[in-house]
Design a protein around this motif. Structure first.
Motif, PDB file in Angstrom:
ATOM      1  N   GLY A   3       0.829  -1.195   0.000  1.00 47.63           N
ATOM      2  CA  GLY A   3       0.000   0.000   0.000  1.00 47.63           C
ATOM      3  C   GLY A   3       0.866   1.248   0.000  1.00 47.63           C
ATOM      4  N   THR A   4       0.373   2.268   0.671  1.00 47.82           N
ATOM      5  CA  THR A   4       1.066   3.554   0.758  1.00 47.82           C
ATOM      6  C   THR A   4       1.578   3.738   2.179  1.00 47.82           C
ATOM      7  OG1 THR A   4      -0.386   4.464  -0.943  1.00 47.82           O
ATOM      8  CG2 THR A   4       0.775   6.047   0.445  1.00 47.82           C
ATOM      9  N   TYR A   5       2.760   4.305   2.307  1.00 47.72           N
ATOM     10  CA  TYR A   5       3.336   4.544   3.630  1.00 47.72           C
ATOM     11  C   TYR A   5       3.914   5.946   3.705  1.00 47.72           C
ATOM     12  CZ  TYR A   5       7.851   3.722   1.382  1.00 47.72           C
ATOM     13  OH  TYR A   5       8.949   3.801   0.558  1.00 47.72           O
ATOM     14  N   ALA A  33       8.523  14.083   6.659  1.00 45.98           N
ATOM     15  CA  ALA A  33       7.615  12.983   6.328  1.00 45.98           C
ATOM     16  C   ALA A  33       7.845  12.634   4.864  1.00 45.98           C
ATOM     17  CB  ALA A  33       6.168  13.389   6.561  1.00 45.98           C
ATOM     18  N   TYR A  34       8.226  11.395   4.625  1.00 45.83           N
ATOM     19  CA  TYR A  34       8.430  10.917   3.264  1.00 45.83           C
ATOM     20  C   TYR A  34       7.323   9.927   2.925  1.00 45.83           C
ATOM     21  CZ  TYR A  34       9.996   8.164  -0.629  1.00 45.83           C
ATOM     22  OH  TYR A  34      10.032   7.511  -1.834  1.00 45.83           O
ATOM     23  N   THR A  35       6.625  10.163   1.820  1.00 48.09           N
ATOM     24  CA  THR A  35       5.527   9.295   1.408  1.00 48.09           C
ATOM     25  C   THR A  35       5.936   8.495   0.184  1.00 48.09           C
ATOM     26  OG1 THR A  35       3.933  10.875   2.282  1.00 48.09           O
ATOM     27  CG2 THR A  35       3.097   9.218   0.740  1.00 48.09           C
ATOM     28  N   VAL A  87      -2.495   5.749  -2.616  1.00 46.86           N
ATOM     29  CA  VAL A  87      -2.834   7.148  -2.322  1.00 46.86           C
ATOM     30  C   VAL A  87      -1.572   7.983  -2.092  1.00 46.86           C
ATOM     31  CG1 VAL A  87      -5.174   6.664  -1.482  1.00 46.86           C
ATOM     32  CG2 VAL A  87      -3.242   6.552   0.117  1.00 46.86           C
ATOM     33  N   GLU A  88      -0.465   7.509  -2.627  1.00 44.28           N
ATOM     34  CA  GLU A  88       0.838   8.155  -2.428  1.00 44.28           C
ATOM     35  C   GLU A  88       0.803   9.638  -2.788  1.00 44.28           C
ATOM     36  OE1 GLU A  88       5.459   7.595  -4.002  1.00 44.28           O
ATOM     37  OE2 GLU A  88       3.869   6.314  -4.810  1.00 44.28           O
TER      38      GLU A  88
END
Length: 132
Positions: A3-5, A33-35, A87-88
Motif C-alpha cells: 500500500g502507501t506509507y 515525512a516521506y511518502t 494514495v501516495e
C-alpha cells in the motif's frame, strides 16, 4: 500486503546531503515525512528496509529518501500505513512541502513527496489526517 506509507523522520541537527541526481541540499533540523508506495512482491517490507538503512544496517541507496536516512542525524520515528490503496500522491500533496522539488517524485507529476515541519506533533497529525 502493500500500500502507501509515510515515514516520519527526525533530523536532530541541520545537514547538507547529496541526494543522488537531485544534488546537494540543505536540510534544517526538524521533522520530515516521506511518502512512498510499496506494491511490489515484498509489500511493506520496504519500510523495514528504510528503517535498517537509518540504523546503519544497510548501505545501498535506491531512493531519494535513502540519502536522508543514511545521514547519522536522521532516524525513523514511525511509519503510517494505508493498506491496499495507492494514495501516495494524494497523501504527499496534503502535507507541507520541504521545498526540495522532485524528492521522491521522479515517477509522477507531484512537486515532492517530502514534507517538513519544526514540530513532531504537527507533522504527525497532518500525516495521520492525510492517510485518514
Amino acid at each position: 500486503m502493500g500500500g502507501t506509507y509515510t515515514l516520519v523522520i527526525a533530523l536532530s541537527e541541520p545537514a547538507t546531503i547529496e541526494v543522488g541526481a537531485l544534488g546537494e541540499h540543505a536540510f534544517p533540523a526538524g521533522w520530515y515525512a516521506y511518502t512512498g508506495s510499496a506494491f511490489g512482491p515484498g509489500g511493506f517490507s520496504r519500510v523495514d528496509r528504510h528503517r535498517e538503512l537509518a540504523r546503519d544496517e544497510r548501505e545501498v541507496r535506491h531512493w531519494h529518501v535513502d540519502y536522508l536516512l543514511g545521514h547519522p542525524a536522521a532516524s525513523v520515528e514511525t511509519a503510517v500505513l494505508t493498506e491496499g490503496e495507492n494514495v501516495e500522491c494524494a497523501v504527499a500533496s496534503a502535507l507541507p512541502s520541504a521545498g526540495i522539488v522532485g524528492f521522491g517524485a521522479s515517477d509522477c507529476d507531484c512537486q515532492s513527496h517530502l514534507a517538513y515541519a519544526n514540530d513532531r506533533r504537527t507533522l504527525l497529525a497532518a500525516v495521520e489526517r492525510a492517510h485518514g
